[in-house]
Design an enzyme around this catalytic site. Structure first.
Site, mmCIF file in Angstrom:
data_model
loop_
_atom_site.group_PDB
_atom_site.id
_atom_site.type_symbol
_atom_site.label_atom_id
_atom_site.label_comp_id
_atom_site.label_asym_id
_atom_site.label_seq_id
_atom_site.Cartn_x
_atom_site.Cartn_y
_atom_site.Cartn_z
ATOM 1 N N ASP A 378 0.867 -1.177 0.000
ATOM 2 C CA ASP A 378 0.000 0.000 0.000
ATOM 3 C C ASP A 378 0.911 1.237 0.000
ATOM 4 O OD1 ASP A 378 -1.702 2.118 0.539
ATOM 5 O OD2 ASP A 378 -2.826 1.066 2.099
ATOM 6 N N HIS A 379 0.889 1.994 -1.119
ATOM 7 C CA HIS A 379 1.816 3.119 -1.260
ATOM 8 C C HIS A 379 1.471 4.280 -0.331
ATOM 9 C CE1 HIS A 379 5.113 5.122 -3.037
ATOM 10 N NE2 HIS A 379 5.035 4.570 -4.235
ATOM 11 N N ARG A 380 0.288 4.280 0.270
ATOM 12 C CA ARG A 380 -0.062 5.356 1.196
ATOM 13 C C ARG A 380 0.750 5.272 2.486
ATOM 14 N NH1 ARG A 380 -6.368 4.199 1.637
ATOM 15 N NH2 ARG A 380 -5.399 2.163 2.084
#
Length: 406
Positions: A378-380
């Site tokens: 998850d790039h967040r």
């Protein structure tokens, strides 16, 4: 005083459940904490306990029948108390799929401008699909709430002209040109899995990192560990991979996080969810504190969780939560794949099959057992460099497996 035994919400997002088995019958004396029934939810089979003492007066839902959260399942009577007037008999158990529209039914439920009637989400969907108007309907749930059984009664009472067509599980027409087929009802578990996966792919910005691991040393260590062990107690390759992932998360704690809207939750414990294929769908029971477990304890715990998952006996605390997931399809011969993140987690490790491949050793080319790993991130909450650091730590643990014994 009569006590109503209602179906509670036994897990997050639960709307309804099947009463799998009654363990009491009318006339039985029950004590507080006594198990009254086994209840099948979308995740597992759980036990419904009595909150107080009493005598079972009536069972409103038969075994095998589905009931909505909040529905009155049974009545408990005080000593010498008379049974209240019986409610109308409930219909036979139904499938998970909403019934097909009944010809001659009234206008759709809850049209704009009409008063919204108290109804469970499932009952409202069923009514909308069947074109039923819930106006004037008094439900059998608490405070007159309309539940699934009430909609089924309305459908049964609707006049039918000729046989009604069998609707697909989605409530829509079948795609044109697909030929002969069978409509399969969607189970509660499968419906929940589908919803969560759609949400995960739509809302989580996935990116993927891959690495190949040489596992000759890991296989040699596994063979040594299993010498003299009974077949049922042997350490699996997956056990070693899970331990490597757990130790990697301990070494790279910044990746052991959960995205939570406007904040990131830094997890103190390393809790690993491990994907288990069951008859109803994929379950992810959790090994809590996996980094602190010995390999023997981890392996034994995983076998027990997998057995309970396949039997539908997991408790909510055994599958809700977790900070990282491992999904292994190597036993099916899958070389590599990209797994969908299990929300609200930030990463999932996809493990492929090991195979003999040529690898470079200095100036020489030799054959080695090589396994492909793919980390979905998850790039967040975890950026590329951090994800790469975590995957490198997992690879190092697998390729230098003696560290898994510490």
């Amino acid at each position: 005083m009569t006590t109503e035994i209602v179906l509670p919400s036994l897990s997050a997002g639960m709307e309804d459940a099947v009463i799998a088995k009654w363990l009491v019958q009318p006339g039985d004396q029950v004590a507080p904490g006594q198990v009254l029934a086994e209840v099948e939810t979308d995740k597992a089979t759980m036990e419904l306990e009595a909150a107080e003492a009493g005598i079972v007066g009536r069972l409103n839902v038969t075994a095998g029948q589905r009931a909505d959260v909040g529905a009155v399942l049974a009545l408990l009577l005080a000593e010498g108390e008379a049974l209240p007037e019986a409610a109308p008999p409930a219909p036979a158990a139904s499938t998970d799929r909403a019934p097909a529209p009944a010809p001659g039914a009234s206008a759709a439920a809850d049209r704009p401008g009409e008063r919204r009637h108290p109804a469970s989400p499932l009952a409202r969907r069923m009514a909308a699909q069947a074109g039923l108007n819930l106006a004037g309907t008094h439900g059998s749930g608490p405070k007159g709430r309309i539940v699934k059984i009430d909609v089924e009664r309305l459908l049964a009472a609707s006049p039918a002209v000729g046989p009604a067509p069998v609707a697909p599980a989605s409530g829509q027409d079948s795609p044109a040109g697909i030929g002969a087929h069978e409509v399969m009802p969607v189970s509660t578990m499968r419906r929940t899995i589908a919803r969560r996966l759609v949400e995960a792919k739509q809302r989580i910005p996935h990116f993927y990192l891959s690495a190949d691991c040489e596992i000759d040393a890991l296989l040699a260590l596994r063979a040594q560990l299993n010498e003299g062990r009974a077949a049922s107690a042997r350490i699996s390759v997956n056990d070693l991979i899970v331990k490597a992932a757990a130790l990697a998360l301990r070494a790279v704690p910044a990746a052991n996080v959960i995205w939570n809207g406007e904040e990131i939750l830094q997890l103190r414990d390393v809790d690993i969810s491990v994907a288990v294929a069951t008859e109803g769908g994929l379950m992810t029971p959790i090994l809590r504190g996996a980094d602190r477990m010995s390999l023997g304890t981890l392996s034994e715990g995983m076998r027990a969780l997998a057995a309970r998952a396949r039997a539908g006996r997991l408790k909510p605390e055994e599958y809700q939560g977790g900070g990282f997931s491992v999904s292994n399809l190597g036993m099916y011969g899958v070389k590599s794949f990209c797994a969908i993140i299990n929300p609200p987690q930030s990463c999932i490790l996809a493990v492929g099959a090991a195979e003999r491949r040529p690898v470079g050793r200095g100036e020489q080319i030799v054959l080695a057992e090589v396994m492909s790993l793919t980390l979905s991130v998850d790039h967040r909450s975890v950026d590329g460099a951090l994800g790469a650091e975590l995957l490198a730590a997992i690879k190092a643990g697998i390729e230098r497996p003696l560290g898994l014994l510490l």
